[in-house]
Design a protein around this motif. Sequence first.
Motif, PDB file in Angstrom:
ATOM      1  N   GLN A  37     -26.090 -97.430  33.840  1.00 17.15           N
ATOM      2  CA  GLN A  37     -25.781 -97.148  32.446  1.00 17.15           C
ATOM      3  C   GLN A  37     -26.955 -96.374  31.866  1.00 17.15           C
ATOM      4  O   GLN A  37     -28.084 -96.476  32.356  1.00 17.15           O
ATOM      5  N   TYR A  38     -26.706 -95.637  30.812  1.00 19.60           N
ATOM      6  CA  TYR A  38     -27.753 -94.803  30.218  1.00 19.60           C
ATOM      7  C   TYR A  38     -28.969 -95.630  29.816  1.00 19.60           C
ATOM      8  O   TYR A  38     -30.107 -95.223  30.039  1.00 19.60           O
ATOM      9  N   HIS A  39     -28.749 -96.817  29.260  1.00 21.55           N
ATOM     10  CA  HIS A  39     -29.878 -97.661  28.853  1.00 21.55           C
ATOM     11  C   HIS A  39     -30.727 -98.103  30.043  1.00 21.55           C
ATOM     12  O   HIS A  39     -31.895 -98.447  29.870  1.00 21.55           O
ATOM     13  N   ASP A  40     -30.160 -98.090  31.247  1.00 22.18           N
ATOM     14  CA  ASP A  40     -30.920 -98.470  32.441  1.00 22.18           C
ATOM     15  C   ASP A  40     -32.038 -97.481  32.752  1.00 22.18           C
ATOM     16  O   ASP A  40     -33.023 -97.848  33.386  1.00 22.18           O
ATOM     17  N   ILE A  41     -31.885 -96.241  32.333  1.00 27.68           N
ATOM     18  CA  ILE A  41     -32.848 -95.211  32.728  1.00 27.68           C
ATOM     19  C   ILE A  41     -33.806 -94.828  31.607  1.00 27.68           C
ATOM     20  O   ILE A  41     -34.600 -93.908  31.771  1.00 27.68           O
ATOM     21  N   LEU A  42     -33.770 -95.546  30.495  1.00 20.93           N
ATOM     22  CA  LEU A  42     -34.717 -95.270  29.417  1.00 20.93           C
ATOM     23  C   LEU A  42     -36.124 -95.673  29.855  1.00 20.93           C
ATOM     24  O   LEU A  42     -36.299 -96.600  30.647  1.00 20.93           O
ATOM     25  N   ILE A  43     -37.106 -95.009  29.326  1.00 21.91           N
ATOM     26  CA  ILE A  43     -38.502 -95.265  29.699  1.00 21.91           C
ATOM     27  C   ILE A  43     -38.918 -96.631  29.174  1.00 21.91           C
ATOM     28  O   ILE A  43     -38.973 -96.859  27.957  1.00 21.91           O
ATOM     29  N   GLU A  44     -39.225 -97.525  30.101  1.00 21.01           N
ATOM     30  CA  GLU A  44     -39.528 -98.912  29.739  1.00 21.01           C
ATOM     31  C   GLU A  44     -40.837 -99.064  28.980  1.00 21.01           C
ATOM     32  O   GLU A  44     -41.059-100.082  28.335  1.00 21.01           O
TER      33      GLU A  44
END
Length: 112
Positions: A37-44
């Motif tokens: 999902q898009y939120h999975d690849i956001l910069i942590e």
Amino acid sequence: PCTSWKQPELASDSMLRAVSNWYKGAVAKELKKYGLQYHDILIEQHPDVQTAISRLTPEETSNRNKRLKRAMDISLKHSELTKEVQATIDPFQGYLPLERAREERLERLLHP
């Protein structure tokens, strides 16, 4: 006289919208290949993302970790999910409470 005037749409607006839609589709296609999902690849490391991740339920955290592990496994195998599985994935269905985290961070900045 015309009472409801609407600003004419510029050619650049429609072109930008078309490019935006194309890019969103391309991103969705790549995310679906790996089951992400898009939120999975956001910069942590971003403070809003860190806050939002910390607020996930244990089940949501587990699901997120499973998606990330599966994606890494698929990538290492130079493979992708079946088309049937990809069809069930909505990569833009958000699960992180990012707006709330952002609002709270901005509130802390404005009112220390």
